[in-house]
Design an enzyme around this catalytic site. Structure first.
Site, PDB file in Angstrom:
ATOM      1  CB  CYS A  44      -0.951  -0.013   1.197  1.00  0.00           C
ATOM      2  SG  CYS A  44      -1.951  -1.502   1.241  1.00  0.00           S
ATOM      3  CB  CYS A  47     -13.089  -1.580   5.776  1.00  0.00           C
ATOM      4  SG  CYS A  47     -13.335  -2.848   7.037  1.00  0.00           S
ATOM      5  CB  SER A  48      -9.624   1.754   2.976  1.00  0.00           C
ATOM      6  OG  SER A  48      -8.971   0.503   2.879  1.00  0.00           O
ATOM      7  CB  ILE A  73     -11.959  -2.985  -2.902  1.00  0.00           C
ATOM      8  CG1 ILE A  73     -11.550  -3.722  -1.611  1.00  0.00           C
ATOM      9  CG2 ILE A  73     -11.364  -3.650  -4.132  1.00  0.00           C
ATOM     10  CD1 ILE A  73     -12.046  -5.152  -1.511  1.00  0.00           C
ATOM     11  CE  LYS A 132     -14.917   3.687   5.651  1.00  0.00           C
ATOM     12  NZ  LYS A 132     -15.456   3.646   4.339  1.00  0.00           N
ATOM     13  CG  HIS A 179      -6.106   1.874  -0.120  1.00  0.00           C
ATOM     14  ND1 HIS A 179      -4.927   2.400  -0.619  1.00  0.00           N
ATOM     15  CD2 HIS A 179      -5.719   0.877   0.745  1.00  0.00           C
ATOM     16  CE1 HIS A 179      -3.894   1.761  -0.084  1.00  0.00           C
ATOM     17  NE2 HIS A 179      -4.346   0.830   0.731  1.00  0.00           N
TER      18      HIS A 179
HETATM   19  C1  COA Z   1     -15.121  -4.017   3.899  1.00  0.00           C
HETATM   20  C2  COA Z   1     -15.177  -4.876   2.663  1.00  0.00           C
HETATM   21  C3  COA Z   1     -14.867  -6.318   3.006  1.00  0.00           C
HETATM   22  C4  COA Z   1     -16.581  -4.760   2.044  1.00  0.00           C
HETATM   23  O1  COA Z   1     -16.613  -5.494   0.850  1.00  0.00           O
HETATM   24  P1  COA Z   1     -17.974  -6.228   0.374  1.00  0.00           P
HETATM   25  O2  COA Z   1     -18.628  -6.876   1.539  1.00  0.00           O
HETATM   26  O3  COA Z   1     -17.647  -7.074  -0.811  1.00  0.00           O
HETATM   27  O4  COA Z   1     -18.847  -5.047  -0.065  1.00  0.00           O
HETATM   28  P2  COA Z   1     -19.609  -4.919  -1.450  1.00  0.00           P
HETATM   29  O5  COA Z   1     -18.616  -4.540  -2.511  1.00  0.00           O
HETATM   30  O6  COA Z   1     -20.441  -6.138  -1.667  1.00  0.00           O
HETATM   31  O7  COA Z   1     -20.531  -3.681  -1.158  1.00  0.00           O
HETATM   32  C5  COA Z   1     -21.665  -3.745  -0.304  1.00  0.00           C
HETATM   33  C6  COA Z   1     -22.109  -2.328  -0.020  1.00  0.00           C
HETATM   34  O8  COA Z   1     -21.181  -1.723   0.895  1.00  0.00           O
HETATM   35  C7  COA Z   1     -20.532  -0.631   0.270  1.00  0.00           C
HETATM   36  N1  COA Z   1     -19.121  -0.746   0.670  1.00  0.00           N
HETATM   37  C8  COA Z   1     -18.203  -1.654   0.254  1.00  0.00           C
HETATM   38  N2  COA Z   1     -17.051  -1.454   0.915  1.00  0.00           N
HETATM   39  C9  COA Z   1     -17.243  -0.400   1.745  1.00  0.00           C
HETATM   40  C10 COA Z   1     -16.404   0.260   2.659  1.00  0.00           C
HETATM   41  N3  COA Z   1     -15.142  -0.117   2.839  1.00  0.00           N
HETATM   42  N4  COA Z   1     -16.924   1.296   3.336  1.00  0.00           N
HETATM   43  C11 COA Z   1     -18.203   1.691   3.155  1.00  0.00           C
HETATM   44  N5  COA Z   1     -19.051   1.085   2.296  1.00  0.00           N
HETATM   45  C12 COA Z   1     -18.555   0.052   1.596  1.00  0.00           C
HETATM   46  C13 COA Z   1     -20.738  -0.790  -1.208  1.00  0.00           C
HETATM   47  O9  COA Z   1     -20.752   0.439  -1.900  1.00  0.00           O
HETATM   48  C14 COA Z   1     -22.107  -1.447  -1.251  1.00  0.00           C
HETATM   49  O10 COA Z   1     -23.100  -0.469  -1.056  1.00  0.00           O
HETATM   50  P3  COA Z   1     -24.521  -0.589  -1.789  1.00  0.00           P
HETATM   51  O11 COA Z   1     -25.118  -1.880  -1.295  1.00  0.00           O
HETATM   52  O12 COA Z   1     -25.241   0.632  -1.323  1.00  0.00           O
HETATM   53  O13 COA Z   1     -24.204  -0.612  -3.238  1.00  0.00           O
HETATM   54  C15 COA Z   1     -14.126  -4.362   1.605  1.00  0.00           C
HETATM   55  O14 COA Z   1     -14.422  -3.017   1.280  1.00  0.00           O
HETATM   56  C16 COA Z   1     -12.699  -4.454   2.117  1.00  0.00           C
HETATM   57  O15 COA Z   1     -12.127  -5.546   2.172  1.00  0.00           O
HETATM   58  N6  COA Z   1     -12.045  -3.322   2.466  1.00  0.00           N
HETATM   59  C17 COA Z   1     -10.691  -3.309   2.950  1.00  0.00           C
HETATM   60  C18 COA Z   1      -9.726  -3.223   1.788  1.00  0.00           C
HETATM   61  C19 COA Z   1      -8.299  -3.479   2.236  1.00  0.00           C
HETATM   62  O16 COA Z   1      -8.016  -4.355   3.025  1.00  0.00           O
HETATM   63  N7  COA Z   1      -7.337  -2.733   1.664  1.00  0.00           N
HETATM   64  C20 COA Z   1      -5.941  -2.852   2.001  1.00  0.00           C
HETATM   65  C21 COA Z   1      -5.705  -2.131   3.273  1.00  0.00           C
HETATM   66  S1  COA Z   1      -4.054  -2.247   3.848  1.00  0.00           S
END
Ligand code: COA
Length: 385
Positions: free
Chosen positions: A84, A207-208, A210, A329, A333
């Site tokens: 990252c 969580c940030s 994707i 966030k 990211h």
């Molecule tokens: C948190 C996380 C698991 C959610 O993924 P997911 O469950 O597949 O979510 P989806 O893509 O199915 O989205 C579901 C809903 O949540 C929203 N959403 C997805 N990720 C989000 C997040 N991080 N924050 C806020 N909303 C989020 C989507 O827009 C969607 O909204 P909608 O239903 O109104 O369209 C994913 O965002 C994640 O893994 N984030 C961390 C990324 C990371 O680790 N980066 C490296 C860091 S070092």
């Protein structure tokens, strides 16, 4: 060492960009960057491309896709990676090129296309930034690593889930004002606190995102910067430090040693301290990471990060505005682009071009970018004339 300045910035729209390939995302940012600098590509001597994941790019040597598509050949381009922190390591590499005299004008591009794969696969790919023998094969993931850090911080310092959620509320507020942000919507504390648990205590809004996206900057030597730009922003401090690959080998879970070391180097080189910083972008891959960053950068005492956000000191108008572009966030990211995007926000702030998110008359800004769980951290300090 020669002086180095940012003379051009270009930010692509972050989000789910099914309309654009990796190379097209990069082109969008590069075009905007050249337009901002007001120079043609032929005036750029060398290029550095930050792309974190071969598995996201679906192939080896993705940087060649970028230099080919923008028509940069036969000039030098090479890729750097550091999970990252990739974007900031690309910036540092560009700085080394200019400072050493190897090049006068360097284009630094950060790009990642993460949404071609489902979340489960993206989580697996990112998980491989941990130890490939002692962590990843046991199913560790990034939400899991940062949940360990959050639990330790809560146990040691009494940091609360509300304080974590406050970071999210702030960053979503500023993301709503940033046209390049992935998610431009304000949220309430209640919405953050009642979102589903990803890895306790971290919930969806901790969580940030994707994200797909690209960002580019042009940096130049003093002589060239003064010709190209009316508002050069000087890079006056550059720190990079490393720590153990495995989180379990660290002495502390509540502080990232590499961040402290990188900050120490950058502050010393710039001749400033934490209280001189007017605006900062920090690596809020999870809300706890922003709280730990406040402490590692010296914006508050160890263990006081939760109180700093609760007192709203990291809002515009507060003691030290942080992530007023929405942060990872809300802005998103796209791993390789993040560090370059941070440099762009600080440059905009120091040029007085951040619009509704503008901090009042800042002179010195800082960008802090963490790779993995802190295996590598880059800190840069910027100063306007
Ligand atoms: C948190 C996380 C698991 C959610 O993924 P997911 O469950 O597949 O979510 P989806 O893509 O199915 O989205 C579901 C809903 O949540 C929203 N959403 C997805 N990720 C989000 C997040 N991080 N924050 C806020 N909303 C989020 C989507 O827009 C969607 O909204 P909608 O239903 O109104 O369209 C994913 O965002 C994640 O893994 N984030 C961390 C990324 C990371 O680790 N980066 C490296 C860091 S070092």
């Amino acid at each position: 060492m020669r002086k180095v300045a940012v003379v051009g910035i270009g930010h692509g729209k972050f989000g789910v960009r099914s309309d654009a390939s990796l190379r097209e995302l990069a082109f969008e940012a590069v075009k905007a960057c050249l337009d901002d600098a007001g120079i043609p590509l032929k005036e750029v001597d060398s290029m550095v491309t930050g792309i974190a994941g071969d598995e996201f790019a679906l192939g080896l040597q993705p940087s060649a896709q970028v230099h080919d598509y923008i028509g940069f050949h036969p000039k030098p381009n090479f890729r750097v990676e550091g999970a990252c922190a990739t974007g900031s390591i690309a910036l540092r590499t560009g700085i080394m090129n200019v400072a050493s005299g190897l090049a006068d004008v360097v284009l630094v591009v950060g790009v990642e296309k993460m949404t071609e794969v489902p979340t489960s696969i993206a989580t697996e790919i990112m998980g491989k930034a941990g130890d490939s023998i002692w962590e990843y094969p046991f199913g560790t993931t990034f939400p899991g690593y940062y949940a360990l850090i959050a639990n330790a911080h809560m146990a040691e310092y009494g940091t609360t889930e509300e304080q974590l959620a406050m970071v999210s509320v702030k960053n979503h507020y500023y993301g709503s004002l940033n046209p390049y942000a992935h998610m431009q919507k304000k949220i309430t504390l209640e919405k953050a606190l009642t979102s589903f648990t990803v890895a306790y205590p971290l919930k969806l809004y901790d969580c940030s995102l994707i994200t797909d996206g690209a960002a580019a900057v042009i940096i130049a030597s003093e002589e060239r910067a003064k010709v190209i730009s009316k508002k050069p922003v000087w890079i006056v401090g550059a720190g990079l430090a490393t720590d153990t690959l495995r989180l379990g080998d660290r002495k502390s879970l509540t502080s990232i040693l590499a961040a402290r070391e990188a900050a120490k180097t950058a502050y010393k080189m710039a001749g400033v301290g934490p209280s001189d910083i007017d605006v900062a972008t920090v690596h809020d891959c999870f809300t706890i990471a922003e709280i730990v960053a406040y402490e590692d950068l010296g914006f508050c005492e160890k263990g006081e990060g939760g109180k700093l956000i609760a007192a709203k000191e990291t809002y515009v108008g507060g003691r030290i505005p942080v992530n007023v572009d929405g942060g990872l966030k809300s802005k998103g990211h796209p791993i390789g682009a993040t560090g370059v995007s941070m440099a762009i926000e600080i440059t905009k702030q120091l040029r007085g071009e951040a619009g509704e998110r503008q901090v009042k008359n800042p002179e010195i800004g800082l960008a802090h970018n963490v790779g993995g769980t802190g295996q590598v951290v880059a800190v840069h300090i910027f100063r306007r004339e």
